[in-house]
Motif scaffolding. Structure first.
Motif, mmCIF file in Angstrom:
data_model
loop_
_atom_site.group_PDB
_atom_site.id
_atom_site.type_symbol
_atom_site.label_atom_id
_atom_site.label_comp_id
_atom_site.label_asym_id
_atom_site.label_seq_id
_atom_site.Cartn_x
_atom_site.Cartn_y
_atom_site.Cartn_z
ATOM 1 N N ILE A 187 19.149 -53.966 -36.980
ATOM 2 C CA ILE A 187 18.144 -53.889 -38.038
ATOM 3 C C ILE A 187 17.087 -54.935 -37.701
ATOM 4 O O ILE A 187 17.392 -56.129 -37.602
ATOM 5 C CB ILE A 187 18.739 -54.177 -39.431
ATOM 6 C CG1 ILE A 187 19.813 -53.142 -39.778
ATOM 7 C CG2 ILE A 187 17.650 -54.149 -40.481
ATOM 8 C CD1 ILE A 187 21.206 -53.659 -39.597
ATOM 9 N N ASP A 188 15.865 -54.482 -37.489
ATOM 10 C CA ASP A 188 14.795 -55.354 -37.006
ATOM 11 C C ASP A 188 13.830 -55.683 -38.132
ATOM 12 O O ASP A 188 13.075 -54.828 -38.600
ATOM 13 C CB ASP A 188 14.051 -54.665 -35.859
ATOM 14 C CG ASP A 188 13.023 -55.579 -35.204
ATOM 15 O OD1 ASP A 188 12.832 -56.716 -35.688
ATOM 16 O OD2 ASP A 188 12.414 -55.168 -34.205
ATOM 17 N N LEU A 244 10.144 -58.287 -45.387
ATOM 18 C CA LEU A 244 10.894 -59.513 -45.137
ATOM 19 C C LEU A 244 10.462 -60.179 -43.838
ATOM 20 O O LEU A 244 10.364 -61.404 -43.756
ATOM 21 C CB LEU A 244 12.393 -59.184 -45.102
ATOM 22 C CG LEU A 244 13.352 -60.359 -45.013
ATOM 23 C CD1 LEU A 244 13.134 -61.340 -46.155
ATOM 24 C CD2 LEU A 244 14.793 -59.866 -45.004
ATOM 25 N N GLY A 245 10.185 -59.388 -42.808
ATOM 26 C CA GLY A 245 9.744 -59.963 -41.546
ATOM 27 C C GLY A 245 8.435 -60.726 -41.698
ATOM 28 O O GLY A 245 8.283 -61.843 -41.183
ATOM 29 N N SER A 246 7.477 -60.138 -42.423
ATOM 30 C CA SER A 246 6.193 -60.813 -42.657
ATOM 31 C C SER A 246 6.391 -62.100 -43.443
ATOM 32 O O SER A 246 5.719 -63.113 -43.187
ATOM 33 C CB SER A 246 5.247 -59.873 -43.408
ATOM 34 O OG SER A 246 4.984 -58.707 -42.654
ATOM 35 N N LEU A 247 7.305 -62.076 -44.412
ATOM 36 C CA LEU A 247 7.570 -63.278 -45.209
ATOM 37 C C LEU A 247 8.134 -64.390 -44.334
ATOM 38 O O LEU A 247 7.710 -65.554 -44.430
ATOM 39 C CB LEU A 247 8.544 -62.939 -46.343
ATOM 40 C CG LEU A 247 8.917 -64.103 -47.255
ATOM 41 C CD1 LEU A 247 7.713 -64.552 -48.077
ATOM 42 C CD2 LEU A 247 10.074 -63.718 -48.181
ATOM 43 N N LEU A 283 9.639 -68.670 -52.990
ATOM 44 C CA LEU A 283 8.920 -67.939 -51.951
ATOM 45 C C LEU A 283 9.480 -66.529 -51.783
ATOM 46 O O LEU A 283 8.726 -65.560 -51.634
ATOM 47 C CB LEU A 283 9.021 -68.710 -50.635
ATOM 48 C CG LEU A 283 8.219 -68.174 -49.445
ATOM 49 C CD1 LEU A 283 6.728 -68.210 -49.739
ATOM 50 C CD2 LEU A 283 8.546 -68.966 -48.185
ATOM 51 N N HIS A 284 10.794 -66.396 -51.837
ATOM 52 C CA HIS A 284 11.415 -65.097 -51.633
ATOM 53 C C HIS A 284 11.311 -64.200 -52.871
ATOM 54 O O HIS A 284 11.181 -62.981 -52.744
ATOM 55 C CB HIS A 284 12.889 -65.259 -51.241
ATOM 56 C CG HIS A 284 13.087 -65.660 -49.816
ATOM 57 N ND1 HIS A 284 12.966 -66.969 -49.391
ATOM 58 C CD2 HIS A 284 13.383 -64.940 -48.711
ATOM 59 C CE1 HIS A 284 13.182 -67.034 -48.085
ATOM 60 N NE2 HIS A 284 13.432 -65.821 -47.649
ATOM 61 N N ASP A 285 11.372 -64.807 -54.046
ATOM 62 C CA ASP A 285 11.451 -63.996 -55.274
ATOM 63 C C ASP A 285 10.134 -63.891 -56.035
ATOM 64 O O ASP A 285 10.044 -63.119 -56.989
ATOM 65 C CB ASP A 285 12.510 -64.584 -56.223
ATOM 66 C CG ASP A 285 13.900 -64.565 -55.618
ATOM 67 O OD1 ASP A 285 14.162 -63.668 -54.804
ATOM 68 O OD2 ASP A 285 14.714 -65.443 -55.965
ATOM 69 N N VAL A 344 4.387 -64.373 -53.672
ATOM 70 C CA VAL A 344 4.045 -64.275 -52.250
ATOM 71 C C VAL A 344 4.689 -63.035 -51.636
ATOM 72 O O VAL A 344 4.031 -62.231 -50.965
ATOM 73 C CB VAL A 344 4.473 -65.547 -51.498
ATOM 74 C CG1 VAL A 344 4.295 -65.360 -49.995
ATOM 75 C CG2 VAL A 344 3.660 -66.748 -51.972
ATOM 76 N N ASN A 345 5.970 -62.873 -51.880
ATOM 77 C CA ASN A 345 6.662 -61.701 -51.341
ATOM 78 C C ASN A 345 6.122 -60.417 -51.955
ATOM 79 O O ASN A 345 5.982 -59.391 -51.270
ATOM 80 C CB ASN A 345 8.167 -61.818 -51.599
ATOM 81 C CG ASN A 345 8.978 -60.932 -50.672
ATOM 82 O OD1 ASN A 345 8.470 -60.414 -49.684
ATOM 83 N ND2 ASN A 345 10.245 -60.752 -50.981
#
Length: 473
Positions: A117-118, A151-154, A182-184, A187-188
């Motif tokens: 998974i990339d 998620l990759g961009s974050l 940041l994750h929740d 921004v995300n």
């Protein structure tokens, strides 16, 4: 542990792929994505490999395999159709202390390529030690559905600002709170909305403060689709996994609610005609209450939020109150019911347009342009019309629609209990009564509905002969 898991940095490092077929092409493409310098050796190359060669993205050793092809290589992939040749490549590679993968032959391999998974820079790799590759693939699909593409961009954004984050929040507990935000937080959400510049500005603005901002609530308007849990989108599934509170319509399949986070609060806000009815103002109040309390709210609607789902009203309300909101489309009933009953909504010989119509009460019927709806060479997809079939039929016939126009009335579309009733327009009310059709049901009217007799594939097929087009299907 049978295998030692590792992630290899192959950037600018030479790698050999022996074989020129489709499998070799897939292996070469994956190695190129990792930045490897790929050499392919084979007598002939598949079209994909020839294209890579023309683009100067791979080196080519023409002809039969030679031992010296392995000179200077970091690892070797044997992807030929000959097991004796693959065994020779592996044996010589092991003698040279090369890492060797023989495709679909774990016994000959010193390393295996996992299911991946990339979400670069995040990579998730799954291996069954070559025992059950199908299970590894299925696990990859399951995990893939849980990880947001943003998620990759974050992570890339966090990586660029890592030093500043550590300087601003030297205390480990404060830094953890910041990464949770940041994750929740916004921004995300901005990255998911394809607004990377705004996301970075938000991050920079927050880093200028000393305190970690309190977690803000948000709302996601989610389309649950027509009922079959298999038609739920991946983004909708992720929203259900992240939700603290779920406000759901009465018609949402309980099996879809079972996919939500176990500790999420579920609140039914039903609007079924003739039964329990939650005023829209009450739904607005609940959305505001929970979002302003810092919770992640999912407003879960049957079908699509913006197709007769009042999603537009709720979006305006949330914007007016400064509440962050996302929209996750769902498969609307017209698309799902048509597909599950074998009816194309458009057809180059019979219908060049589709009209989506709601007809759940006399008030909605009074606003319809019946002369336009009665025109031929179009498909009508009529939502919430079971209670008004008699009026619908009378109006369409009175305005010139052919009495023999085929219809398909689909009850519980996409569910195991789906029933598709077919017949001519003139018989629609009588057939619906005879077969006790109940809401939820969607009416498809037009020449294309005649294809249901030949193309129907899901659930029970009922009623009269609407198959004038069936012979041509």
């Amino acid at each position: 542990m049978q295998l030692y898991p590792l992630f290899a940095d192959l950037a600018d490092r030479p790698v050999l792929v022996v074989g020129g077929g489709d499998v070799a092409a897939r292996k070469a493409a994956m190695l190129l994505r990792a930045g490897a310098k790929v050499t392919v050796g084979a007598p002939v190359l598949a079209p994909e490999l020839r294209e890579l060669l023309q683009q100067s993205r791979i080196n080519y050793r023409a002809g039969s395999y030679q031992s010296d092809w392995q000179d200077g290589m970091w690892l070797v992939v044997a992807a030929t159709r000959s097991r004796p040749l693959n065994r020779r490549i592996a044996t010589e590679g092991h003698a040279r202390q090369r890492l060797v993968n023989v495709v679909d032959d774990p016994a000959l391999s010193s390393f295996q390529v996992p299911a991946v998974i990339d979400r670069s820079p995040l990579l998730v790799a799954i291996s069954s030690s070559g025992v059950a590759p199908v299970l590894a693939r299925r696990l990859r699909e399951r995990i893939e559905s849980l990880l947001d593409p943003a998620l990759g961009s974050l992570l890339q954004l966090a990586q660029r600002y890592r030093t500043r984050i550590r300087q601003r929040h030297a205390d480990l507990a404060a830094r953890r709170r910041f990464y949770d935000w940041l994750h929740d937080g916004p921004v995300n959400a901005l990255l998911r909305a394809a607004q990377p510049l705004q996301a970075e500005r938000q991050l920079v603005e927050v880093l200028s403060r000393r305190e970690v901002p309190a977690q803000q609530g948000s709302v996601v308007l989610v389309g649950a689709g027509p009922g079959d849990p298999g038609l739920l989108t991946l983004r909708a599934l992720r929203a259900l996994h992240e939700a603290d509170v779920i406000l759901h319509d009465e018609l949402v399949n309980p099996q879809i609610l079972d996919l939500a986070r176990r500790d999420a609060v579920q609140i039914a806000v039903g609007k079924r005609g003739g039964g329990k009815h939650t005023p829209q103002s009450s739904i607005h109040a609940l959305l505001r209450e929970h979002a302003q309390a810092g919770r992640r709210v999912v407003r879960l609607k049957g079908g699509d939020p913006f197709v007769f789902g009042r999603g537009g009203e709720e979006l305006v309300f949330l914007r007016e109150h400064g509440i962050a909101c996302e929209i996750v489309p769902g498969i609307t009933a017209a698309l799902a019911c048509a597909a599950y009953s074998g009816v194309p909504l458009t057809h180059r010989d019979h219908a060049q347009s589709v009209r989506l119509v709601t007809a759940h009460c006399q008030q909605s019927l009074d606003t319809l342009d019946w002369a336009e709806l009665a025109r031929d060479r179009q498909t009508l997809a009529i939502y919430m019309g079971v209670a008004t079939l008699d009026q619908l039929t009378r109006q369409l016939l009175a305005h010139g629609r052919d009495a023999e126009t085929p219809f398909a009335l689909i009850e519980n579309g996409s569910l195991p209990s789906q029933r598709t009733l077919t017949g001519p327009l003139r018989d629609l009310p009588a057939l619906a009564i005879r077969h006790a059709v109940r809401a939820p049901a969607l009416l498809i009217l037009g020449e294309v509905a005649g294809l249901a007799a030949a193309s129907h594939w899901h659930g029970e097929l009922l009623g009269g002969d609407a198959g004038r087009l069936a012979d041509a299907a």
